[in-house]
Design a protein around this motif. Structure first.
Motif, mmCIF file in Angstrom:
data_model
loop_
_atom_site.group_PDB
_atom_site.id
_atom_site.type_symbol
_atom_site.label_atom_id
_atom_site.label_comp_id
_atom_site.label_asym_id
_atom_site.label_seq_id
_atom_site.Cartn_x
_atom_site.Cartn_y
_atom_site.Cartn_z
ATOM 1 N N UNK A 20 0.839 -1.266 0.039
ATOM 2 C CA UNK A 20 -0.089 -0.027 0.234
ATOM 3 C C UNK A 20 1.050 1.091 0.018
ATOM 4 N N UNK A 21 0.612 2.273 -0.961
ATOM 5 C CA UNK A 21 1.563 3.465 -1.072
ATOM 6 C C UNK A 21 0.662 4.358 -0.241
ATOM 7 N N UNK A 22 1.762 5.222 0.321
ATOM 8 C CA UNK A 22 1.288 6.241 1.291
ATOM 9 C C UNK A 22 2.044 7.749 0.874
ATOM 10 N N UNK A 23 1.574 8.531 0.215
ATOM 11 C CA UNK A 23 2.196 9.729 -0.211
ATOM 12 C C UNK A 23 2.082 10.775 0.435
ATOM 13 N N UNK A 24 1.034 10.956 1.280
ATOM 14 C CA UNK A 24 0.906 12.193 2.168
ATOM 15 C C UNK A 24 1.758 12.413 3.257
ATOM 16 N N UNK A 25 2.157 13.587 3.388
ATOM 17 C CA UNK A 25 3.139 13.865 4.489
ATOM 18 C C UNK A 25 2.231 14.120 5.878
ATOM 19 N N UNK A 26 2.646 13.650 6.887
ATOM 20 C CA UNK A 26 2.416 13.975 8.257
ATOM 21 C C UNK A 26 3.252 14.976 8.986
ATOM 22 N N UNK B 187 6.064 9.201 5.340
ATOM 23 C CA UNK B 187 6.645 10.588 5.281
ATOM 24 C C UNK B 187 6.003 11.409 6.487
ATOM 25 N N UNK B 188 6.925 11.811 7.338
ATOM 26 C CA UNK B 188 6.624 12.536 8.625
ATOM 27 C C UNK B 188 7.633 13.438 9.028
ATOM 28 N N UNK B 189 7.276 14.535 9.707
ATOM 29 C CA UNK B 189 8.127 15.613 9.928
ATOM 30 C C UNK B 189 7.700 16.257 11.367
ATOM 31 N N UNK B 190 8.534 16.648 12.431
ATOM 32 C CA UNK B 190 7.972 17.468 13.524
ATOM 33 C C UNK B 190 8.176 18.996 13.193
#
Length: 351
Positions: free
Chosen positions: A1-7, A37-40
């Motif tokens: 499952x692809x997941x392109x959105x950024x959190x 794709x994640x960042x703080x």
């Protein structure tokens, strides 16, 4: 499952990121481990999925609310790290966070009555602060003496009410501590819900810390009269750090044999998941004061009744190699059960 959105894990509106760091970095690691794709950041972003921590500083309330009201913003989820204090009979606005005395009751009737009293005197306290000195204020003060609210109770009620105010502008709730009551509140508000327990990445377990540890017992947290009394019954010297920079704390973990995890009072519902999580992750033996209910990670630590804390500390220190070896087995069982990679499908299907 692809997941392109950024959190985007956001600390916007909070007075000090250090208060969120452990939980934010845990979530970051969980998502990163599952190739999300994640960042703080300290922003609420229009193009990202925002994780927004409850507990904003009051001076930011209006700014946070205005940002979330913006219809052009992407999906937003509130991250809650507190335990909801509620009753099936009470209204949503009567609930609060972390009222351990109320949580200690099993009866919904008693919880309902206690919540009603809490709200009555909470509102009385608010009105009292607006009054000028006079007869009316004196009467209010007399009434407040019958149900004395402490600063913690007031702060938690304020936090809960602002959380409730923000909920309509968010798509759902992410809970990292309370897996029961927030599910029910999401059903009422028709919001999405996910419980993300404290999860481990196997890279945290590659290096064992086998350095000679100079500190026997470490405690991290605030000291109140309840905890002082417990300390007075322990004959080993306890290294206490009430406010810690996370780098200093990690160094202390490396130098300490036991992390003693104490409740705030007699009524604490569950032990601190975060303290146990960090102890397992950083490889320091957690000795937990037994609470009313079992927490997610209690079985991977050592639990003690309050009256046996002193003897159990001595038992571990006098047989440290034996208990350290047992703890290593517990650590790997924790990794096996709460491995971040096991949550990949659940996470990606939720967002």
């Amino acid at each position: 499952m692809s997941f392109t959105k950024k959190i985007n894990i956001s600390s916007y509106g909070h007075y000090d990121y250090e208060a969120l760091r452990d939980n934010a970095e845990m979530l970051y690691q969980v998502l990163k481990s599952n190739k999300i794709n994640v960042k703080i950041s300290n922003n609420i972003n229009k193009t990202d999925i925002n994780f927004i921590y409850e507990g904003h500083h009051p001076s930011y309330w209006q700014n946070v609310e205005n940002k979330l009201k913006n219809k052009n913003i992407a999906k937003n989820y509130i991250v809650v790290t507190e335990e909801l204090t509620c009753s099936n009979w009470a209204k949503n606005e009567d609930f609060t966070f972390n009222h351990y005395k109320i949580l200690s009751h099993k009866s919904n009737i008693i919880k309902y009555i206690k919540l009603k009293l809490l709200n009555y005197f909470y509102n009385l306290e608010k009105k009292n602060k607006l009054l000028d000195i006079g007869i009316k204020k004196s009467i209010f003060n007399k009434l407040l003496e019958t149900y004395k609210l402490n600063d913690f109770d007031l702060m938690m009620k304020d936090r809960y009410l602002f959380f409730l105010k923000l909920l309509p502008f968010c798509d759902g709730i992410i809970s990292t501590y309370d897996n029961n009551n927030f599910f029910n509140i999401c059903k009422k508000f028709k919001k999405k819900y996910i419980f993300i327990p404290h999860l481990f990445d196997k890279k945290n377990f590659k290096n064992k810390n086998e350095n000679k540890k100079k500190i026997d017992v470490l405690f991290t947290g605030q000291i109140n009269n309840y905890r002082k009394k417990i300390f007075s019954n322990i004959d080993k010297k306890i290294h206490v750090e009430s406010i810690l920079n996370y780098k200093t704390r990690d160094k202390l973990y490396n130098d300490s044999k036991i992390l003693i995890c104490l409740s705030k009072n007699n009524f604490q519902n569950k032990s601190s998941t975060n303290r146990t999580f960090l102890a397992i992750k950083k490889n320091i033996i957690p000795l937990i004061q037994k609470c009313l209910n079992e927490d997610q990670l209690d079985s991977f630590a050592f639990i003690s009744e309050t009256k046996y804390l002193n003897s159990n500390i001595n038992k571990i220190l006098n047989n440290y190699e034996k208990y350290y070896s047992i703890f290593q087995k517990k650590r790997y069982l924790a990794l096996k059960k709460y491995n971040a990679n096991k949550f990949e499908k659940k996470l990606k299907s939720f967002f």
